[in-house]
Design an enzyme around this catalytic site. Structure first.
Site, mmCIF file in Angstrom:
data_model
loop_
_atom_site.group_PDB
_atom_site.id
_atom_site.type_symbol
_atom_site.label_atom_id
_atom_site.label_comp_id
_atom_site.label_asym_id
_atom_site.label_seq_id
_atom_site.Cartn_x
_atom_site.Cartn_y
_atom_site.Cartn_z
ATOM 1 N N HIS A 99 -4.392 -0.243 -2.676
ATOM 2 C CA HIS A 99 -4.795 0.641 -1.592
ATOM 3 C C HIS A 99 -6.097 0.130 -0.996
ATOM 4 C CE1 HIS A 99 -6.020 4.339 0.517
ATOM 5 N NE2 HIS A 99 -4.757 4.711 0.426
ATOM 6 N N ASP B 109 2.447 6.015 -2.025
ATOM 7 C CA ASP B 109 3.541 5.666 -1.118
ATOM 8 C C ASP B 109 4.741 5.102 -1.870
ATOM 9 O OD1 ASP B 109 2.082 6.271 1.332
ATOM 10 O OD2 ASP B 109 0.860 4.538 0.840
#
Length: 431
Positions: free
Chosen positions: A308, A366
């Protein structure tokens, strides 16, 4: 904004410039460069604003090194485990967890605003049937200002409140209707006897010939998806909402701007990209091939759903999302799905492989949310609209906070100009 007596001195062109230093309640100190141009005739250059605080906020705090996400001080894992989406909405909007009476009142207000103006049906039908649901959402949310005139005056606190409730309440209906229109099915109206997540699932999957019985495990998983995406500090779409708001635009226009920004694949499309990657891999026996490609600097392939930009540690949302993914897959009995088999084995390899561990490329939210939404039956085209639905309350909270900030002003970033200098116009016949 907390302050202390510290200052920083910038020496430029032989001149010392004193810069105030603001100290937050948590996080690094912030140099105040608001008067830098006036005092030194110089700007800062920060592409992507990665070292710039554009506002002061009390809503959300992220510590990427620790892997920490706090909403009003409460850690996201506790909220996702013990709370539910509408309670988190109240927390984001009003700053504190509600009492039982406050929560009941808030839920009733949201529930009573879930329906859309009946004429908006015709607005939906103006789109082509193959329109992407995000295209429909951008248009419909922007058009709400044409249907709800009584909540567009941003100078009126009551109208701001009404607009806030309407957006939280109506976004599931808008997203579900965008989906129904996209697949050619009739719209399903909301039902006030269902909770927020169950109502959304029913509006997506029920048909006039057969109602949809919402499984509580699926409803809980959807509620967690909403909760884990509710706000994420000053990301691209949130910054877009704040920038649009700084001009005095109405709330529906501001949220439509946020949806448009979220539509970008580098922002809201990560879970779709992760699922498409799993499908590209195809079967577990091909995982080693793609792992080696991910390690090859000369290969453009990247493992989507891992790592991320902000978190340099484990994404604090991912642990809760993984639990939901396991529950959903067990409930639906689809462990033999090739894509899901790839996901499970890839997760196992990547979390133990020295290369990924050293680079802290852990599975993120995600990676798991895409698996859950796919298992529930949503096409990838609906992944980002669901993200937009969940993030709406964060956008609204940031919008309300900005409007109440006495120091806020219209956004006007500077630039590093690298174009031509002054030159005189030349008549066309002399060029």
């Amino acid at each position: 904004m907390a302050e202390n007596d510290k200052t920083a001195t910038l020496t430029f062109d032989g001149k010392d410039i004193e810069l105030p230093v603001h100290s937050p309640t948590v996080g690094p100190d912030v140099l105040d460069i608001g008067k830098l141009y006036g005092q030194g005739g110089v700007f800062t250059f920060d592409p992507g604003f990665t070292s710039t605080a554009a506002c002061a906020s009390t809503i959300t705090y992220i510590d990427g090194e620790k892997g920490e996400l706090l909403h009003r001080g409460y850690p996201i894992d506790q909220l996702a485990e013990k709370s539910h989406y509408l309670e988190v909405c109240y927390l984001l909007l009003y700053g504190e967890l509600p009492t039982a009476d406050q929560l009941e009142d808030f839920e009733n207000r949201v529930t009573s605003h879930t329906m859309l103006h009946e004429q908006m049906q015709f607005f939906f039908r103006g789109f082509r049937r193959d329109a992407h649901p995000m295209a429909i959402m951008v248009g419909v949310v922007g058009a709400m200002s044409a249907f709800y005139h009584d909540s567009t005056d941003i100078s009126d606190p009551w109208q701001r409140e009404v607009a806030s409730i309407r957006l939280v309440a109506k976004m599931p209906t808008i997203a579900a209707w965008a989906y129904k229109y996209h697949i050619g099915q009739p719209f399903v109206y909301p039902r006030n006897d269902l909770d927020y997540a169950s109502n959304f699932l029913r509006m997506c999957f029920a048909v006039p010939a057969e109602d949809y019985e919402v499984n509580p495990i699926l409803s809980r998983a959807m509620d967690r998806i909403f909760t884990l995406h509710a706000d994420h500090e000053q990301n691209a779409s949130t910054s877009t909402v704040r920038l649009a708001s700084s001009s005095g635009a109405n709330p529906f226009a501001c949220i439509a701007a946020g949806i448009a920004c979220l539509w970008g694949p580098a922002h809201g499309g990560a879970n779709q990209a992760a699922l498409e990657m799993l499908r590209e891999i195809g079967t577990p026996d091909r995982i080693p091939e793609f792992i080696e490609r991910a390690k090859d600097k000369d290969d453009p392939f990247r493992l989507m759903g891992f790592g991320h930009r902000v978190y340099k540690n484990f994404d604090p949302r991912a642990k809760v999302m993984k639990q939901s993914a396991d529950e959903v897959l067990e409930l639906l009995g689809i462990d033999n799905n090739p894509t899901l088999q790839v996901a499970k084995e890839l997760e196992e390899i990547a979390t133990h492989d020295d290369y990924f561990v050293e680079k802290k490329l852990y599975p993120n939210v995600d990676f798991y949310s895409g698996i859950i939404l796919d298992a529930m039956g949503f096409p990838t085209s609906m992944f980002t609209p669901i993200f937009a639905l969940a993030r709406t309350v964060g956008w609204i909270s940031q919008w309300k906070e900005q409007l109440s900030d006495p120091a806020h002003k219209i956004g006007r970033p500077r630039q590093l100009y690298t174009g031509a200098t002054f030159r005189d116009y030349v008549e066309v016949e002399n060029r």
